[in-house]
Design an enzyme around this catalytic site. Structure first.
Site, PDB file in Angstrom:
ATOM      1  N   CYS A 238       1.207  -1.093  -0.274  1.00 42.44           N
ATOM      2  CA  CYS A 238      -0.007   0.053   0.068  1.00 42.44           C
ATOM      3  C   CYS A 238       0.711   1.462  -0.196  1.00 42.44           C
ATOM      4  CB  CYS A 238      -0.819  -0.116   1.347  1.00 42.44           C
ATOM      5  SG  CYS A 238      -1.778  -1.454   1.433  1.00 42.44           S
ATOM      6  N   ALA A 239       1.566   0.833  -0.894  1.00 41.15           N
ATOM      7  CA  ALA A 239       2.823   2.409  -1.379  1.00 41.15           C
ATOM      8  C   ALA A 239       1.826   3.940  -1.270  1.00 41.15           C
ATOM      9  CB  ALA A 239       4.090   2.167  -2.599  1.00 41.15           C
ATOM     10  N   GLY A 242       4.764   7.005  -0.759  1.00 41.95           N
ATOM     11  CA  GLY A 242       6.270   6.126  -1.084  1.00 41.95           C
ATOM     12  C   GLY A 242       6.650   6.510  -0.179  1.00 41.95           C
ATOM     13  N   ASP A 309       0.955  -0.884   4.781  1.00 40.21           N
ATOM     14  CA  ASP A 309       0.707  -0.133   4.984  1.00 40.21           C
ATOM     15  C   ASP A 309      -1.234   0.190   5.078  1.00 40.21           C
ATOM     16  OD1 ASP A 309       0.765   2.981   6.579  1.00 40.21           O
ATOM     17  OD2 ASP A 309       1.765   3.644   4.342  1.00 40.21           O
ATOM     18  N   CYS A 362      -1.428   4.110  11.511  1.00 37.18           N
ATOM     19  CA  CYS A 362      -1.407   4.486  11.951  1.00 37.18           C
ATOM     20  C   CYS A 362      -2.841   5.350  12.748  1.00 37.18           C
ATOM     21  CB  CYS A 362      -1.415   6.177  10.929  1.00 37.18           C
ATOM     22  SG  CYS A 362      -2.409   6.477   9.874  1.00 37.18           S
TER      23      CYS A 362
END
Length: 433
Positions: A238-239, A242, A309, A362
């Site tokens: 899930c870049a 980046g 991510d 997060c």
């Protein structure tokens, strides 16, 4: 614009944010476009007022017994910015675009600033429906954690190991008074000014040269602990833009194979320029050609590390996005939980025997963290949770033993109070041979 006129403008923007349930950044942009007379300093000051009012929305509403934008602004001026009743009254003269004068009730409430008797979620400035999850995550520290998440965030950067070191970068940026990060060996920190903003790092020569990227230390920390090594095959599933891809490339010393992808190909657009600046050459960007197309199908069962991510509510980043916490709804949380299960299922197909998934959010909500991992392990008996001591022992950095006290059932939970970072969660899952 005068300080009083800025407060009036901030109340107007705040009303737009609340009434239309829209991001504060959009409301501020529209306000600025329609009022060309406002200079950059005016716009910055108004934005700071709006964001600070949103940080303390619940507690200000309790103090003022009102949820109007005016009440939220007055409560914030008194409690967060420390203005006396007399100072607020002077700003609210009703003249020259200033807010209307205080009434008797407002004056009385501003004179007695106490949250005695307020529910925990009000004291913490957390949405009421999310409060049970906060208590599960933080126990007796839940109010303190919420209060810190309602504060202003510092600005962190990550020194790019491919081009420099933290020590050299600290010397290069000495004119901006950087501080060394607490945990990450690559982190430098800058405290926000009175307007809530930090230095203009993206105008520094080192930024254009690729010597650093702006990245919260918590984000750096979970990437460090994910376990990327040189001469291995790593996927950033899930870049997005980046940030973690670039950090992975540096941790791999630009050796091995690093593939970056995202279901939303538009999010990958900034990564091309950032890669060129960073000097990393081991990164391959895989873009989905259409809905349902898997750009990583040829790598099934071959990957050493898949970094996930995961899409989440972003509750750990409320210091940076204070309006987001009041827009999130139970339906959105349910969607994120579904997304997390789906992306973990994709990651599981890629990992080779003995390989790992590093699951990152997060978020500080247990539904997106430990409970997501528990559900995955129930569905995938071929995987096992990597114990926290093993994760910390394998990290290529000193002083990480102290992080063990932030262990959860399946991973690690970082937060402003615990680690001085945004709220990040990490769990590692290993595929049995």
């Amino acid at each position: 614009m005068t300080p009083a006129a800025r407060i009036s403008a901030a109340i107007e923007v705040l009303d737009d944010v609340i009434q239309r349930r829209r991001p504060a950044s959009d409301a501020l942009k529209d306000w600025g476009l329609s009022r060309r007379f406002a200079g950059s300093k005016d716009r910055a000051a108004i934005a700071s007022l709006v964001y600070d009012a949103l940080r303390r929305k619940a507690s200000s509403a309790f103090l003022m017994a009102s949820e109007t934008p005016r009440a939220l602004m007055l409560g914030m001026l008194a409690r967060s910015r420390g203005h006396s009743v007399a100072e607020i009254a002077e700003l609210c003269s009703g003249e020259n675009h200033a807010p209307m004068p205080l009434d008797a009730d407002e004056t009385s409430r501003l004179s007695v600033l106490t949250l005695d008797g307020a529910p925990g979620w009000v004291q913490a400035d957390v949405p009421e429906w999310l409060w049970p999850g906060f208590v599960v995550s933080f126990g007796t520290e839940a109010i303190a954690e919420g209060q810190l998440l309602a504060g202003r965030a510092p600005i962190d950067l990550r020194a790019n190991r491919l081009k420099t070191s933290r020590g050299r970068l600290m010397d290069d940026l000495a004119h901006l008074a950087p501080e060394a990060g607490i945990w990450s060996p690559d982190a430098l920190r800058f405290q926000p000014g009175q307007d809530g903003r930090g230095p203009s790092l993206q105008s520094e020569p080192g930024f254009f040269a690729g010597a650093f990227e702006i990245q919260d230390e918590g984000s750096q920390l979970v990437t460090l602990l994910a376990g990327a090594r040189p001469d291995t095959t790593v996927v950033d599933l899930c870049a997005g833009a980046g940030g973690k891809t670039l950090a992975l490339a540096a941790l791999m010393a630009d050796r091995g194979r690093l593939l970056a992808t995202d279901l939303d190909s538009r999010r990958l657009a900034p990564l091309h320029e950032r890669l060129a600046r960073s000097g990393a050459t081991n990164v391959e960007i895989r873009i989905p050609r259409s809905r349902g197309h898997d750009p990583l199908a040829d790598l099934a069962g071959q990957v050493d590390l898949v970094l996930v991510d995961a899409p989440c509510t972003g509750s750990g980043t409320w210091r940076r996005n204070p309006d987001a916490k009041w827009r999130v709804r139970p339906g959105a949380l349910a969607e994120r939980i579904k997304d997390q299960a789906e992306v973990l299922a994709r990651a599981a197909k890629l990992v080779k025997p003995g390989g790992r998934i590093a699951y990152i959010t997060c978020s500080v909500l247990p539904e997106e963290n430990d409970r997501a991992i528990a559900a995955f392990l129930d569905r995938n008996t071929g995987f096992q949770n990597v114990p926290t001591p093993e994760i910390l022992a394998a990290a290529d950095a000193d002083g990480f033993d102290g992080l063990a006290r932030f262990a959860t059932q399946f991973g690690l939970q970082f937060s402003p109070r615990r680690t001085g970072t945004d709220g990040f969660y990490l769990a590692c899952l290993e595929r049995r041979a």
